[in-house]
Enzyme design. Structure first.
Site: not given
Ligand SMILES: NC(=O)c1ccc[n+]([C@@H]2O[C@H](COP(=O)([O-])OP(=O)(O)OC[C@H]3O[C@@H](n4cnc5c(N)ncnc54)[C@H](O)[C@@H]3O)[C@@H](O)[C@H]2O)c1
Length: 330
Positions: A149, A145, A121-123
């Site tokens: 990351k 968080y 993430t950009d964070e």
């Molecule tokens: N949503 C955003 O805006 C955003 C932006 C930048 C990066 N990200 C990154 O992208 C990735 C996905 O984000 P998202 O928004 O889809 O998240 P989300 O919270 O919607 O989904 C996370 C998924 O991971 C699974 N999970 C959590 N802990 C687990 C574990 N211990 N073992 C197996 N599965 C597990 C959950 O069941 C869920 O299905 C993350 O790594 C997040 O840091 C998200």
């Protein structure tokens, strides 16, 4: 190509799996997901019976995970605890999944010689008042968080240097689109507005984020999967930035609701003022963001209007966090 996608039942992972299976009908995907509150197999109904798709309910922290991953080309790690508000009151689970879970998967990559792509993430760069961070900028995360990351990113890059496993780290800005868990900012605003509930806005509402439609991010990950240079970090953003209050106002306008639904609430501790990243590296690979914010927001609002049952069920669940103010415990 045979891919392991972790966290594929969540928002970005499920969109990515559907995108890849449609674009590459001969690719095979194993989706490993623990199904936390954020994981939802309804997000994958369209591919449930696809013979190239398999699902395994498993925690990425389980030490025997390597027994389930054989003959795969790439592990793409989406699995994470991903909600900053939850990280503030329950940081331990973030360290466990986001750092230890990533380490556990890196060990599988190392032992079985499987390429590793970390979805970050950009964070991790922290806040920037003016200008934008490129991939060489130092990491300066502000909450449990983003620091988890950041820790995971550093481990991935260390595995590249120490063990020469093939890796990429992808740092994207905020995503929005269909199937995003309604605790997150845009779906919370849309669904609260649809229910005529207040739209909670932290502090003065002038926090600024860049937003990318989830499909554009899936396309970026696809480009890096096929053309990414080994060991490299790639930033991914639409480079479109907007304040939180403006996003809420746009949503209310598009839904024909009044602005008095907006409610300013006590700020989130450690709240980064502004995120902004430069994306020259991925643009050189031929990727560009295609969906502008107005179009993407319209598509997202339409999806939440048409899929009320999906999000109403989630919001009725006890695990649902309406916002930080009500849940933070000292
Ligand atoms: N949503 C955003 O805006 C955003 C932006 C930048 C990066 N990200 C990154 O992208 C990735 C996905 O984000 P998202 O928004 O889809 O998240 P989300 O919270 O919607 O989904 C996370 C998924 O991971 C699974 N999970 C959590 N802990 C687990 C574990 N211990 N073992 C197996 N599965 C597990 C959950 O069941 C869920 O299905 C993350 O790594 C997040 O840091 C998200």
């Amino acid at each position: 190509m045979k891919l392991v996608v972790t966290g594929g039942a969540g928002f970005i992972g499920s969109n990515f799996i559907k995108y890849i299976l449609e674009k590459y009908p001969d690719y095979k995907i194993l989706n490993i997901d623990k199904l936390t509150y954020a994981g939802n197999l309804e997000n994958l109904k369209e591919v449930e019976f696809n013979s190239n798709y398999k699902f395994l309910k498993k925690d990425i922290c389980d030490l025997d995970i390597e027994d389930f991953i054989d003959n795969y080309d790439v592990i793409i790690n989406f699995a994470a605890e991903s909600h900053v508000d939850r990280a503030i009151y329950q940081p331990d689970i973030f360290l466990k999944t986001d750092i230890f879970g990533t380490f556990n998967l890196l060990e599988v990559s190392r032992k079985k010689n499987i390429r590793f792509i970390q979805i970050s993430t950009d964070e991790v760069y922290g806040s920037i008042e003016e200008g934008s961070f490129d991939e060489k900028a130092p990491l300066n995360p502000s909450n449990p968080y983003s620091s988890s990351k950041a820790g995971a990113d550093l481990l991935v890059l260390a595995y590249f240097k120490t063990y020469r496993i093939s890796v990429n780290v992808i740092r994207s800005c905020n995503n929005y689109g269909p199937h995003q868990y309604p605790e997150k900012f845009i779906p919370l605003m849309i669904t609260n507005a649809l229910e005529d509930k207040k739209l909670p806005i932290y502090g003065d509402g002038l926090y600024k984020r860049e937003w990318i439609f989830v499909l554009d991010n899936c396309k970026a990950i696809d480009v890096i999967l096929h053309k990414g240079k080994d060991g490299e970090i790639y930033n991914v953003s639409s480079e479109f930035s907007i304040t939180n209050i403006e996003v809420a106002q746009k949503i209310l306008k598009l839904l024909g609701k009044k602005e008095d639904l907006i409610e300013f609430v006590k700020d989130r501790p450690g709240h980064d003022r502004r995120y902004s990243i430069k994306c020259e590296k991925i643009k050189k690979l031929g990727w560009a963001s295609e969906i502008d914010f107005e179009t993407g927001l319209g598509l997202t609002i339409k999806w939440y209007i048409e899929n009320k049952k999906w999000w109403q069920k989630i919001k009725e669940n006890k695990q649902f966090l309406s916002h930080y103010k009500k849940t933070y415990k000292k």
